[in-house]
Design a protein around this motif. Structure first.
Motif, PDB file in Angstrom:
ATOM      1  N   VAL A 226       0.857  -1.189   0.000  1.00  0.00           N
ATOM      2  CA  VAL A 226       0.000   0.000   0.000  1.00  0.00           C
ATOM      3  C   VAL A 226       0.894   1.241   0.000  1.00  0.00           C
ATOM      4  N   PHE A 227       0.396   2.331  -0.578  1.00  0.00           N
ATOM      5  CA  PHE A 227       1.235   3.533  -0.667  1.00  0.00           C
ATOM      6  C   PHE A 227       0.470   4.825  -0.430  1.00  0.00           C
ATOM      7  N   HIS A 228      -0.868   4.780  -0.424  1.00  0.00           N
ATOM      8  CA  HIS A 228      -1.655   6.014  -0.344  1.00  0.00           C
ATOM      9  C   HIS A 228      -1.327   6.814   0.920  1.00  0.00           C
ATOM     10  N   ALA A 229      -1.305   6.149   2.066  1.00  0.00           N
ATOM     11  CA  ALA A 229      -1.046   6.859   3.320  1.00  0.00           C
ATOM     12  C   ALA A 229       0.346   7.487   3.313  1.00  0.00           C
ATOM     13  N   ASP A 230       1.331   6.796   2.743  1.00  0.00           N
ATOM     14  CA  ASP A 230       2.689   7.340   2.681  1.00  0.00           C
ATOM     15  C   ASP A 230       2.734   8.579   1.793  1.00  0.00           C
ATOM     16  N   LEU A 231       2.023   8.519   0.664  1.00  0.00           N
ATOM     17  CA  LEU A 231       1.988   9.667  -0.245  1.00  0.00           C
ATOM     18  C   LEU A 231       1.376  10.880   0.438  1.00  0.00           C
ATOM     19  N   HIS A 232       0.261  10.672   1.139  1.00  0.00           N
ATOM     20  CA  HIS A 232      -0.439  11.800   1.748  1.00  0.00           C
ATOM     21  C   HIS A 232       0.173  12.211   3.086  1.00  0.00           C
ATOM     22  N   ALA A 233       1.178  11.476   3.534  1.00  0.00           N
ATOM     23  CA  ALA A 233       1.918  11.877   4.729  1.00  0.00           C
ATOM     24  C   ALA A 233       3.075  12.811   4.397  1.00  0.00           C
ATOM     25  N   LEU A 234       3.387  12.965   3.113  1.00  0.00           N
ATOM     26  CA  LEU A 234       4.452  13.890   2.717  1.00  0.00           C
ATOM     27  C   LEU A 234       4.068  15.310   3.112  1.00  0.00           C
ATOM     28  N   ASP A 235       5.043  16.094   3.495  1.00  0.00           N
ATOM     29  CA  ASP A 235       4.765  17.475   3.894  1.00  0.00           C
ATOM     30  C   ASP A 235       4.246  18.309   2.727  1.00  0.00           C
ATOM     31  N   SER A 236       4.509  17.826   1.509  1.00  0.00           N
ATOM     32  CA  SER A 236       4.124  18.591   0.318  1.00  0.00           C
ATOM     33  C   SER A 236       2.754  18.221  -0.226  1.00  0.00           C
ATOM     34  N   THR A 237       2.025  17.319   0.443  1.00  0.00           N
ATOM     35  CA  THR A 237       0.735  16.891  -0.105  1.00  0.00           C
ATOM     36  C   THR A 237      -0.428  17.285   0.805  1.00  0.00           C
ATOM     37  N   LYS A 238      -0.846  16.395   1.691  1.00  0.00           N
ATOM     38  CA  LYS A 238      -2.104  16.592   2.419  1.00  0.00           C
ATOM     39  C   LYS A 238      -2.106  17.862   3.266  1.00  0.00           C
ATOM     40  N   ARG A 239      -1.021  18.144   3.965  1.00  0.00           N
ATOM     41  CA  ARG A 239      -0.998  19.314   4.840  1.00  0.00           C
ATOM     42  C   ARG A 239      -1.266  20.585   4.043  1.00  0.00           C
ATOM     43  N   ARG A 240      -0.599  20.724   2.915  1.00  0.00           N
ATOM     44  CA  ARG A 240      -0.786  21.922   2.092  1.00  0.00           C
ATOM     45  C   ARG A 240      -2.151  21.899   1.401  1.00  0.00           C
ATOM     46  N   MET A 241      -2.587  20.695   0.975  1.00  0.00           N
ATOM     47  CA  MET A 241      -3.883  20.607   0.307  1.00  0.00           C
ATOM     48  C   MET A 241      -5.020  20.973   1.245  1.00  0.00           C
ATOM     49  N   ASP A 242      -4.924  20.557   2.498  1.00  0.00           N
ATOM     50  CA  ASP A 242      -5.967  20.880   3.476  1.00  0.00           C
ATOM     51  C   ASP A 242      -6.100  22.387   3.660  1.00  0.00           C
ATOM     52  N   MET A 243      -4.985  23.103   3.556  1.00  0.00           N
ATOM     53  CA  MET A 243      -5.023  24.547   3.767  1.00  0.00           C
ATOM     54  C   MET A 243      -5.746  25.273   2.640  1.00  0.00           C
ATOM     55  N   VAL A 244      -5.762  24.695   1.441  1.00  0.00           N
ATOM     56  CA  VAL A 244      -6.373  25.389   0.305  1.00  0.00           C
ATOM     57  C   VAL A 244      -7.741  24.822  -0.064  1.00  0.00           C
ATOM     58  N   THR A 245      -8.190  23.779   0.636  1.00  0.00           N
ATOM     59  CA  THR A 245      -9.471  23.146   0.310  1.00  0.00           C
ATOM     60  C   THR A 245     -10.630  23.907   0.945  1.00  0.00           C
ATOM     61  N   LEU A 246     -11.645  24.209   0.166  1.00  0.00           N
ATOM     62  CA  LEU A 246     -12.818  24.922   0.675  1.00  0.00           C
ATOM     63  C   LEU A 246     -13.663  23.995   1.546  1.00  0.00           C
ATOM     64  N   PRO A 247     -14.410  24.548   2.508  1.00  0.00           N
ATOM     65  CA  PRO A 247     -15.197  23.718   3.424  1.00  0.00           C
ATOM     66  C   PRO A 247     -16.512  23.213   2.837  1.00  0.00           C
ATOM     67  N   SER A 248     -16.962  23.756   1.709  1.00  0.00           N
ATOM     68  CA  SER A 248     -18.243  23.344   1.139  1.00  0.00           C
ATOM     69  C   SER A 248     -18.138  21.972   0.472  1.00  0.00           C
ATOM     70  N   ILE A 249     -19.302  21.335   0.266  1.00  0.00           N
ATOM     71  CA  ILE A 249     -19.422  19.988  -0.341  1.00  0.00           C
ATOM     72  C   ILE A 249     -18.239  19.087   0.044  1.00  0.00           C
TER      73      ILE A 249
END
Length: 302
Positions: free
Chosen positions: A82-105
């Motif tokens: 499996v690799f999904h969790a490792d990919l989204h644990a990178l400092d350049s992925t989920k953390r930054r994506m969460d900051m720019v994601t809108l709260p709607s839908i």
């Protein structure tokens, strides 16, 4: 094949999300399972996680082997990574994506970030490189852990990859083929930024099976010719459901005439139409698929 009662399986600390190894049997075939997009080990999808489906895949082949290959000594071991969790644990992925994601839908945006995001990461130069590096290392870890448990193993090794995993594994085998042609010159001038610094595979797979992978369509999107994008001596099998929106054929890219030749159905019967009309049971269909798969990994590569 000869089957014995299975003992409780130990948990793996390797690259796999779940252990599918039977240490009481001597393996003659190793199959490494690679997932596609989205979470692999923990989610609430009604059909289950990738690791649960990997367990079902093993049960499918066991069932087929009990019925169809009882007179042989062959044994297939399945090892998922499996690799999904490792990919989204990178400092350049989920953390930054969460900051720019809108709260709607939120459910749509979660799908965008967790599923479609994996595809976009793969096609980007930087994150595509990180994903290739990650999966090469996980494939090597799965293989080396298996060899440590089976030091006398001399059988075949196959990779079965779903969806995006099929694209990634094909590209990895393409890279390994190019390096072999360049006399093992990893990091040579011919390598692009996408490939610089990537490790080599510790093994040469005999076959690559892609399931529901948009391989053919992706070659067209990227304007690549199949004869310039080969994986060497490994057998390549492109498996898809006829109603899979992400499934594409590959053989018409070898010869245009194949576009008018129907794909070969995976069935144990010579009369597919009759089988479909009778609406055969799911278990029977799975046994047929398992039989076909075991026959494929056991046959010489053309």
């Amino acid at each position: 094949m000869r089957f014995t009662q299975r003992s409780v399986l130990p948990r793996s600390t390797a690259a796999s999300g779940a252990t599918l190894v039977d240490q009481s049997r001597e393996a003659t075939h190793l199959v490494i399972l690679v997932p596609g997009t989205g979470p692999h080990a923990h989610d609430d999808r009604p059909k289950g996680t990738f690791t649960k489906k990997a367990k079902r895949f093993r049960e499918m082949m066991e069932d087929a082997c009990r019925r169809e290959f009882a007179d042989t000594d062959a044994w297939v071991e399945l090892v998922p990574i499996v690799f999904h969790a490792d990919l989204h644990a990178l400092d350049s992925t989920k953390r930054r994506m969460d900051m720019v994601t809108l709260p709607s839908i939120p459910w749509i945006r979660t799908m965008d970030n967790e599923v479609i995001g994996d595809i976009l990461y793969y096609f980007a130069t930087y994150h595509g490189h990180r994903m290739l590096d990650m999966i090469i290392n996980k494939l090597n870890q799965a293989y080396n852990d298996f060899i440590a448990r089976n030091p006398h193993f001399s059988g075949t090794v196959s990779i079965v990859a779903h969806s995006l995993g099929g694209l990634i594994c094909y590209e990895i085998l393409y890279l390994m083929n190019m390096r072999r042609q360049q006399m093992g010159n990893a990091g040579g001038d011919w390598e692009s930024e996408r490939y610089q610094g990537l490790p080599n595979l510790d093994f040469a797979p005999n076959r690559l099976f892609t399931m529901g992978s948009p391989h053919g369509g992706t070659l067209v999107f990227r304007n690549l010719e199949l004869h310039d994008y080969l994986i060497g001596g490994a057998g390549f099998h492109n498996i898809f459901h006829p109603y899979d929106p992400f499934g594409y054929r590959t053989e018409p890219l070898i010869n245009d005439d194949y576009a008018n030749i129907p794909a070969v159905p995976i069935t144990g019967s010579s009369d597919l139409a009759r089988d479909l009309q009778k609406r055969r049971s799911l278990s029977g269909s799975m046994v047929d698929m398992g039989k076909t798969f075991v026959e494929a990994i056991s046959a010489p590569v053309a």
